[in-house]
Design a protein around this motif. Structure first.
Motif: not given
Length: 713
Positions: A36, A691, A658, A34, A694, A698, A662, A31
């Motif tokens: 937010r 999001h 996604w 990348s 993401d 995470e 990325k 990430l």
């Protein structure tokens, strides 16, 4: 969903459509660097809605039974019961889901249910509410523009629709001019154009045939070229070919009258090639306009209007031509009354062509240097498909001839019947003009004045078509059926009571039928065939399919041009009316109703078809509302539709998008390799969806890192 559903992965082999198994885990991606992106709903931030939270067992049922009732399916059903996102089930899917607005956008769904799945009363209420809301929004927007600058609405209309359809404006002007000038030629050179004493009758007849043959040639050739090389190349080439053709028409000459007729005919053939290319190019570019490429809502609510408002420039070209011819003849002949001199006729037709040659040359300049194109969808489709080395998607073309064979029959035969009917409309004018104005026999200006009235009626039909073609309770298919039916019935009435209607006592009724047939021609198949021939086919062969359909239409125009030479007027009406009824049945049986369907969803379906996995697709492109009767009753494609399965597929596809984004961010490929597509891809993955994935990533990364360190220890 956007066109990136048909993107391929990094290896350029795996299509980005939901596979049988789960999408690859994004845990291996870093990430670093990348963005937010803030979640629109803070109450659901970080929630995964995954199979880690299965439904609670229902009292009195076994776990297996709960799996069945909750929508769990085995691999044969396309879902893995161990990996089901239970929040995507029909009874549980709601606005709390983080991907709710991606999977059920408000312009097509009510409370997570597709608008065509709503009950009758709910559907009517939702459609009317949407229509009224959108109408008021547009009125307020236009009023806001007007208050800032009174000319800004006109400027916006001109930029989007007038310039988008200007090629058809020039085409309508020139072809209509050629037809109108025929009456002048017969009045000035009757020994050549009427009695054929000094000109071979075959060459005189060939003037019309060569024009139509040239158009057919251009429609097929440029249609293929538009899909092969690109829309811009096709549009610029069309304008240049039409410019040269107009110069040839302006300068056409011969040592004899027959020599001039031959030169004039071949000039029309060359010009017709450019005209033919305008049909597939204008339709596809209006549908794929850069101003709407990133807007699903505009595509679903106004796609038909966008195309028809560009197409109706053909009518304005006819109106402009008729006015120019009248003015030029009055200038050079100093009167509207015959006899007309050869000098005045020469100046009139040559100057009329020269005016449009200058305008068409400017069009070529505009298309090459100024016009913005939206070619990303076509490039992306080619890039992600197994096309041959030439770059043309031959595999998709073959599939269109098999998988969409019914649609191809519907668009080609529908256009053929429409053009046959168009020639039927021309049967009225000479009959009622001679009766209403018997003293004007041989006066071409009188005929031209009546044509002006008919063009005005046609323009009303064009704009009415633009107004209602996107309404979900009327739409393209119903408009085409009613237009065919209206023309068929009107021509039948004229055939039955021809002698009565052509008397001075009833000639006004005959004239009314004439104008009504013109209205239903435009508020019906003339507009809808132009739209549907591009809309119902995938982007990679859209121009080719449109060109083939339009060429079939010109065959329909060629048939009456030949047949009507051998029969009287009443017999012509008996011949033409069945084509209207045939058009009704062909449309009813083979044409799907794509009103309100996002074309990107159809291209998503095509990705499955192209991979031989058509039966694994369960989205709205196979909803009964958007399939033809043939596809429902014979091919049974509507049985594949399953909203719940489709939601699971689309979540996997969003996840794959996604991952691709990325990877693109990490490798900086999006900006370096295809910067021109960045604007169009903004809407492929919403901020909320980005999001959401993401957040999942995470949460998974610490677990993956912990597992890795444990193994290392």
């Amino acid at each position: 969903m956007a066109l990136s559903f048909i993107l391929r992965g990094e290896d350029q082999q795996t299509p980005m459509i939901a596979p049988d198994s789960n999408a690859p885990s994004p845990a291996v991606l870093s990430l670093s660097g990348s963005p937010r992106i803030q979640n629109h709903n803070p109450n659901i931030e970080g929630q995964t809605f995954s199979s880690l939270d299965p439904p609670s067992p229902t009292p009195g049922r076994s776990p297996n039974e709960n799996d069945k009732t909750s929508g769990g399916r085995g691999r044969g059903g396309g879902l893995d019961t161990d990996k089901v996102d239970y929040a995507l089930q029909n009874e549980k899917f709601n606005q709390e889901h983080p991907l709710y607005h991606d999977l059920a956008p408000e312009d097509s769904y009510k409370d997570g249910v597709y608008w065509a799945d709503l009950s009758g009363s709910d559907r009517r209420q939702w459609v009317n509410s949407q229509q009224n809301t959108e109408t008021m929004r547009e009125i307020k927007h236009i009023w806001g523009m007007f208050k800032k600058d009174p000319l800004s609405p006109l400027s916006a209309y001109t930029k989007r629709y007038v310039m988008g359809g200007f090629g058809l404006f020039t085409e309508g002007y020139t072809l209509f001019s050629i037809g109108n000038l025929g009456a002048l030629y017969k009045a000035v050179w009757p020994l050549c154009w009427s009695t054929h004493q000094v000109c071979n009758s075959n060459w005189v007849a060939a003037v019309d045939y060569l024009q139509i043959i040239g158009i057919i040639f251009g429609q097929i050739l440029v249609g293929v070229e538009g899909d092969w090389v690109g829309r811009k190349t096709g549009l610029v080439q069309d304008a240049l070919v039409m410019t040269v053709g107009l110069v040839m028409l302006t300068a056409s000459w011969g040592t004899t009258l027959e020599g001039w007729v031959i030169c004039y005919g071949f000039s029309q053939f060359f010009y017709g090639i450019g005209v033919g290319g305008e049909y597939p190019m204008t339709s596809t570019t209006a549908m794929e306009s850069k101003s709407v490429a990133g807007s699903q809502k505009d595509d679903k609510l106004h796609r038909g209007r966008n195309v028809v408002l560009a197409f109706l420039m053909q009518g304005w070209g006819q109106l402009f031509n008729q006015g120019i011819l009248i003015i030029l003849l009055l200038i050079f002949h100093h009167s509207a009354n015959p006899p007309y001199s050869e000098v005045s006729a020469q100046w009139t037709f040559r100057v009329s062509f020269a005016i449009m040659a200058v305008m068409t040359l400017w069009l070529a300049y505009f298309r090459f240097y100024k016009k913005k194109y939206s070619s990303a969808a076509l490039k992306r489709s080619k890039k992600n498909s197994r096309v041959n080395q030439s770059g043309y998607d031959l595999h998709s073309l073959k599939l269109v001839g098999t998988h969409f064979a019914g649609r191809l029959i519907g668009t080609t035969m529908g256009w053929l019947f429409n053009d046959f009917l168009f020639y039927g409309n021309k049967l009225f004018a000479s009959t009622f003009i001679n009766i209403i104005s018997p003293s004007s026999k041989g006066n071409v200006v009188t005929t031209w004045n009546w044509n002006l009235v008919n063009i005005g009626v046609s323009l009303v039909g064009y704009y009415m078509a633009a107004l209602l073609i996107d309404h979900k309770f009327y739409g393209r298919k119903r408009m085409q059926i009613i237009g065919f039916l209206g023309d068929g019935v009107l021509f039948l009435i004229s055939a039955i009571w021809y002698h009565e209607l052509s008397t001075p006592q009833h000639i006004r009724g005959f004239q009314t039928i004439y104008y009504l047939s013109s209205f239903f021609q435009q508020f019906g198949p003339n507009c809808t065939t132009f739209l549907l021939a591009a809309e119902v086919f995938p982007v990679s062969v859209r121009a080719t399919a449109h060109g083939l359909s339009a060429a079939s239409g010109k065959v329909g125009a060629l048939l009456p041009a030949v047949i009507y030479n051998y029969v009287d007027t009443r017999t012509r009406f008996w011949i033409v009316w069945p084509f209207g009824i045939a058009g009704v049945f062909v449309t009813w049986l083979f044409i799907p109703d794509t009103t309100g369907l996002d074309l990107r969803e159809q291209d998503r379906y095509w990705a499955f078809v192209r991979e031989g996995r058509a039966k694994e697709y369960h989205g709205i492109a196979v909803h009964p509302r958007h399939l033809s009767l043939w596809e429902k009753m014979v091919l049974k494609r509507h049985l594949q539709y399953d909203a719940e399965k489709d939601r699971h597929q689309r979540v996997k596809e969003l996840k794959m998008i996604w991952e691709a984004k990325k990877n693109a961010q990490l490798n900086e490929k999006m900006r370096d390799e295809e910067p021109e597509e960045e604007h169009e891809e903004e809407g492929e993955l919403s901020h909320t969806a980005f999001h959401h994935f993401d957040s999942i990533h995470e949460k998974q990364r610490p677990h993956a890192e912990s597992s890795t360190s444990t193994i290392a220890e």
